[in-house]
Design a protein around this motif. Sequence first.
Motif, PDB file in Angstrom:
ATOM      1  N   MET A 257       0.827  -1.204   0.000  1.00 40.88           N
ATOM      2  CA  MET A 257       0.000   0.000   0.000  1.00 40.88           C
ATOM      3  C   MET A 257       0.865   1.260   0.000  1.00 40.88           C
ATOM      4  SD  MET A 257      -3.013  -1.479   0.238  1.00 40.88           S
ATOM      5  CE  MET A 257      -4.251  -0.361   0.848  1.00 40.88           C
ATOM      6  N   MET A 260       1.635   3.951  -3.032  1.00 42.51           N
ATOM      7  CA  MET A 260       0.798   5.116  -3.363  1.00 42.51           C
ATOM      8  C   MET A 260       1.155   6.349  -2.553  1.00 42.51           C
ATOM      9  SD  MET A 260      -2.971   3.389  -3.639  1.00 42.51           S
ATOM     10  CE  MET A 260      -2.901   2.478  -2.095  1.00 42.51           C
ATOM     11  N   THR A 641      -9.690  -4.320  -1.902  1.00 44.33           N
ATOM     12  CA  THR A 641      -8.871  -3.175  -2.308  1.00 44.33           C
ATOM     13  C   THR A 641      -9.649  -2.127  -3.084  1.00 44.33           C
ATOM     14  OG1 THR A 641      -8.138  -4.516  -4.195  1.00 44.33           O
ATOM     15  CG2 THR A 641      -6.685  -4.412  -2.278  1.00 44.33           C
ATOM     16  N   THR A 642     -10.849  -2.454  -3.600  1.00 45.75           N
ATOM     17  CA  THR A 642     -11.651  -1.424  -4.272  1.00 45.75           C
ATOM     18  C   THR A 642     -12.695  -0.834  -3.326  1.00 45.75           C
ATOM     19  OG1 THR A 642     -13.132  -3.149  -5.159  1.00 45.75           O
ATOM     20  CG2 THR A 642     -11.355  -2.375  -6.587  1.00 45.75           C
ATOM     21  N   LEU A 645     -11.774   2.449  -1.470  1.00 47.10           N
ATOM     22  CA  LEU A 645     -11.587   3.685  -2.233  1.00 47.10           C
ATOM     23  C   LEU A 645     -12.722   4.667  -2.021  1.00 47.10           C
ATOM     24  CD1 LEU A 645     -10.227   2.241  -5.604  1.00 47.10           C
ATOM     25  CD2 LEU A 645      -8.971   3.020  -3.587  1.00 47.10           C
ATOM     26  N   ILE A 648     -11.782   6.951   0.869  1.00 46.76           N
ATOM     27  CA  ILE A 648     -10.649   7.780   0.447  1.00 46.76           C
ATOM     28  C   ILE A 648     -11.125   8.856  -0.532  1.00 46.76           C
ATOM     29  CG2 ILE A 648      -8.459   7.778  -0.812  1.00 46.76           C
ATOM     30  CD1 ILE A 648      -7.970   4.958   0.261  1.00 46.76           C
ATOM     31  N   PHE A 700      -3.278  11.373  -9.301  1.00 45.81           N
ATOM     32  CA  PHE A 700      -3.824  10.025  -9.115  1.00 45.81           C
ATOM     33  C   PHE A 700      -3.815   9.239 -10.418  1.00 45.81           C
ATOM     34  CE2 PHE A 700      -5.527  11.661  -5.095  1.00 45.81           C
ATOM     35  CZ  PHE A 700      -5.292  10.570  -4.271  1.00 45.81           C
ATOM     36  N   VAL A 710      -4.153  -2.899  -6.484  1.00 43.40           N
ATOM     37  CA  VAL A 710      -4.673  -1.922  -5.529  1.00 43.40           C
ATOM     38  C   VAL A 710      -4.263  -0.509  -5.920  1.00 43.40           C
ATOM     39  CG1 VAL A 710      -2.701  -2.279  -3.974  1.00 43.40           C
ATOM     40  CG2 VAL A 710      -4.799  -1.286  -3.080  1.00 43.40           C
ATOM     41  N   THR A 711      -3.033  -0.339  -6.387  1.00 43.74           N
ATOM     42  CA  THR A 711      -2.560   0.986  -6.792  1.00 43.74           C
ATOM     43  C   THR A 711      -3.217   1.423  -8.095  1.00 43.74           C
ATOM     44  OG1 THR A 711      -0.435   0.365  -5.817  1.00 43.74           O
ATOM     45  CG2 THR A 711      -0.480   2.365  -7.133  1.00 43.74           C
ATOM     46  N   THR A 714      -6.843   2.351  -7.458  1.00 44.09           N
ATOM     47  CA  THR A 714      -6.896   3.596  -6.698  1.00 44.09           C
ATOM     48  C   THR A 714      -6.726   4.788  -7.629  1.00 44.09           C
ATOM     49  OG1 THR A 714      -6.036   2.564  -4.683  1.00 44.09           O
ATOM     50  CG2 THR A 714      -5.800   4.948  -4.862  1.00 44.09           C
ATOM     51  N   ILE A 718     -10.249   6.856  -8.411  1.00 39.26           N
ATOM     52  CA  ILE A 718     -10.265   8.159  -7.720  1.00 39.26           C
ATOM     53  C   ILE A 718     -10.121   9.294  -8.726  1.00 39.26           C
ATOM     54  CG2 ILE A 718      -8.966   9.629  -6.124  1.00 39.26           C
ATOM     55  CD1 ILE A 718      -8.656   7.315  -4.284  1.00 39.26           C
TER      56      ILE A 718
END
Length: 759
Positions: A257, A260, A641-642, A645, A648, A700, A710-711, A714, A718
Motif C-alpha cells: 500500500m 501510493m 482493495t476497491t 476507495l 478515500i 492520481f 490496488v494501486t 486507486t 479516484i
Amino acid sequence: MFKKPTALAFLGFGILLTLSILIFRPVPSFDYDFEQFFPLDDPDLAFYQDFEKQFESDNDYLLMAIENPDGTWLDSAFLEKSSQTQNQIRKLEGVDSLISILDFQLPVIGLFGMRQVSVLDWETKEKLEASREKLSQFQPSLISQDGKSILFLIKNNPSLSKEEGDTLYREIREVFRTNGIAPKAVAGKIQTQGDFVTLMQNEFGLFLGLSFILMFLALFLIFRSWWGIVIPLVVLVLGVLWAFALILYSGKPLDIMSVMQPTIFLIVGLSALVHYFTEFIKKLKAGISRDLAVQQTFQQLTFAVWLTIFTTAIGFLSLYFTSIPALKTFGLWTGLGILVIFLGLVLITPGLLYLIPISEKRQVSVTHKSSFLPILFSKIIQNRKQILWAFSGVSVVCLILGSQLNINGYLLDNLPSDHPIQQDVSFFDSQFGGSNPLEIAVTAGDQANSLLEYEVLQEMDKLERKLQETFGEREIISPLSLVKFLNQAQNQGSSAAFIFPTQGQYLRMRRYLKQAVASEGEKIISLDQKTGRVSTRIPDLGSLEMGKKRAEILAFVEQEINPDLLKVRWTGTAYLIDRSHESVTRQMLQGLSVAFLIVGLIGGFLFRSWRLAFLLLIPNVVPLIWMLGLMYVMGIEFKLTTSILFSIAFGIAVDDTIHFMSKLKTELSTGKSLHYAIKRTFIEAGRAIILTSVILVMGFGLLAFSQFGVTHFTGLLISFTLVFALAADLFLLPVLLFPMKKIWDQKVIGYSQAQNPPK
C-alpha cells in the motif's frame, strides 16, 4: 502567527528538524505479508491460528516444477541429477521437508510386517520401466497432468522472517543452478513475497520520481516564475521527507500500500499550495507589499486549507476503523502523513516567501481572468431544473448498475494477468491441480472416540467424494488417506487398492494404524485422534466462485454427514482471504460512516446548521454513486482493495466543497445577497477548484499505470471520481444552495450581529 519574525522562527525550526532527520536517518525496509489482509475480528481467524499451531501452516511452501529439456524426465541421468538437487535442498537451513516422486515411498504389508517401498527406482533400465505402472496414481499431485514435469513440494519453516525467506529462496535457486537444472515454474510464499517487494521498490521510486516531474510541470504551467516553482518543490520535498521519517521511525516497514503514499502526499500538498499561491499573487497584483501579502494570505486561508487537508486525512484515517490490519496501518500512516505535509506547509512556506526576493511590480497571473466561469454560472442559473434531473437520473442509473456488482477477489489480484508469477500459478493450476491451499478441519463427533473409527471414516469418505465431485479428481491428504495407504499396503502396493476399505480389510489393518499415525500422521491427525485436517490444492477460483462451492459443500455436510460422528469446518489462509473479500460491504460502510460523521460535524460547526451540513454531503455522495456505475461499466468487481476507495475518494472530493462553502461564508459575511455571493464564490473559488482538481486528477492518474491492482484501481477510480466531484461542485452545489435563502439570510444576520453587537 504569520508575521515575519514568527515565520522565520518556524522556518529555522523546520531546517533543524530536517537536519536531524538527515543526521539520524531512518532505515527504510520493505515487506509483503498477505496475512495482514485477514480480518482481525473474524472468529475464523482465531480458529485457524489454533489449527495452525496444532498441525502446520498451509501457506509456508514452495512449489517447483522440473522438466527435462532434453526429453522425458524418466531418464536415469536426469533423475540422478534431480535427486542430488533434492538432497542438497533438504540440507538448507529453513527447509523443514521436501516431498517429490523421486524418493516417495509407499507402505507394503508382508509376512514380516509393514515396510516402505520406493515408488521410483532408476538403478537399472528394467527397474525404471517397472516403476512406470505405479506413477499414474501420483498425477497430478507429484507428476504433471501431461506427464512432462515432476514437482518439488518444499515446506519451509513458518517462523522465517522476510529476509530469511529471501535468503532461503536464493540458496534454493543456487542449488538448481549449480546442478544445471532450471525450474519450469515456481510458486510459493518465499518466492512471491520477494518478487512483490522487488516490484514495490521499483514502483515506489518510479512514482516518487514521476510525481516530482508532474509537480514541476504543473507549477511551471500555473505560475511561470522561478520562485513559484522552487518554493513549492522545496516545501513538498521536506514535507514528504518528514512524513516518511515519521512512518519509518515508528518501525513500520513499507508495504504494497505504501507505493501510493509518495504520490498522495505530493499532490495533496501541491493542491494546498496552489490555494496559497493564487491568493498571494492576487494580493501582489493588487499592489499589496510582499510582507503584508504573505501575512494576509496565510491568516485568511490557513483555516480553510486546514479543513480541506483534515477532511482528506479523515478519508484515510477512517480506514483505521476497519478490521483488516493492512488497511488500518495504511489509513493511519497515510492520514498522519498528510497532516505532517500540512505542518510542513505552514512552517516552511511563509518563511521562504519572506526570505526569497520576489518582484512586487510584475507578476504573471495564475490564470487570466476567465470569462467562461461567469457565462457558465448564467447557464447553470437558467437550467437549474434540468441539472437536478440530470444528476438525479444518472445517480439512479448508477445505483441500479452498482447493485449488480459482484464481490469477488483473487489471491494474486494485485498482479497483472501477464506477470510471470501469474503465469507460473496458471501452470500449477492446469498441471498439478492448483497452487491454492484448501483446508478443512475435521473433529470426531460426540458419539465417536477417534477419527479413525470405521463409522467416522465412512462419513469422511462421503465428504472427500463430494470434494472430488466439486473440484475434480485430486490428491487429498487426510486421516482417511492414511487408511487408504494401508489398504494399498495390504494389497502389495497396488494403486487400484488406494480406496476406502471394506470392514474386513479395515479390521485386518487396525494393528498398523498406530504405526501409520506415528510415522505419517503427525501433520494430519492429532495424537488423541480426535481432530484432523482434510487438505488439498486447488486453483484460485476467486472468492465468488469459492463461496458458492463452499456453500454447496456445507449444505451437503448438513444433509449427509452425521454430526454425532464427524464435525466439519472450513479453515485455512485462502478461506480467510476470501472472508476478507466477502466483508467488503461492512468494511466500506465502516469507513464511510466515520468519514460522513466527521465531515458532517465539521459542516455543522462551520455553518451552525445541520441542514447545511447535510447539504454539504450531497455533492460528495453523488460522485461515489457514480463511481459504482463506472465500476460496473468497466467490469471492476467489488473486493477488499476497491471497497476502501469510497472513503478515500470522499475525503479528497469533499475538499473542494468545503473550499467553496468557506468562500461563500466569507462573501455572505460582508453583507452580499445570496445570489451575488454564490456568483462571486463560483467565479473566485471556481478557478482554484478547477486547478486543484486538475492537479489531483493528474497525480492520481499516474497511479493507474501501476502493475499492482490496488494501486492501479486507486489511481483509476479516484481520478474519475474527482472529475465527478468537480462536476457536482460546479453544477449541482450552486443549484442546491439557492433554495436555502432563508437559512442563509438568518446566518448573515447572525454574522452581522456578531460583528456589530447592539450597544
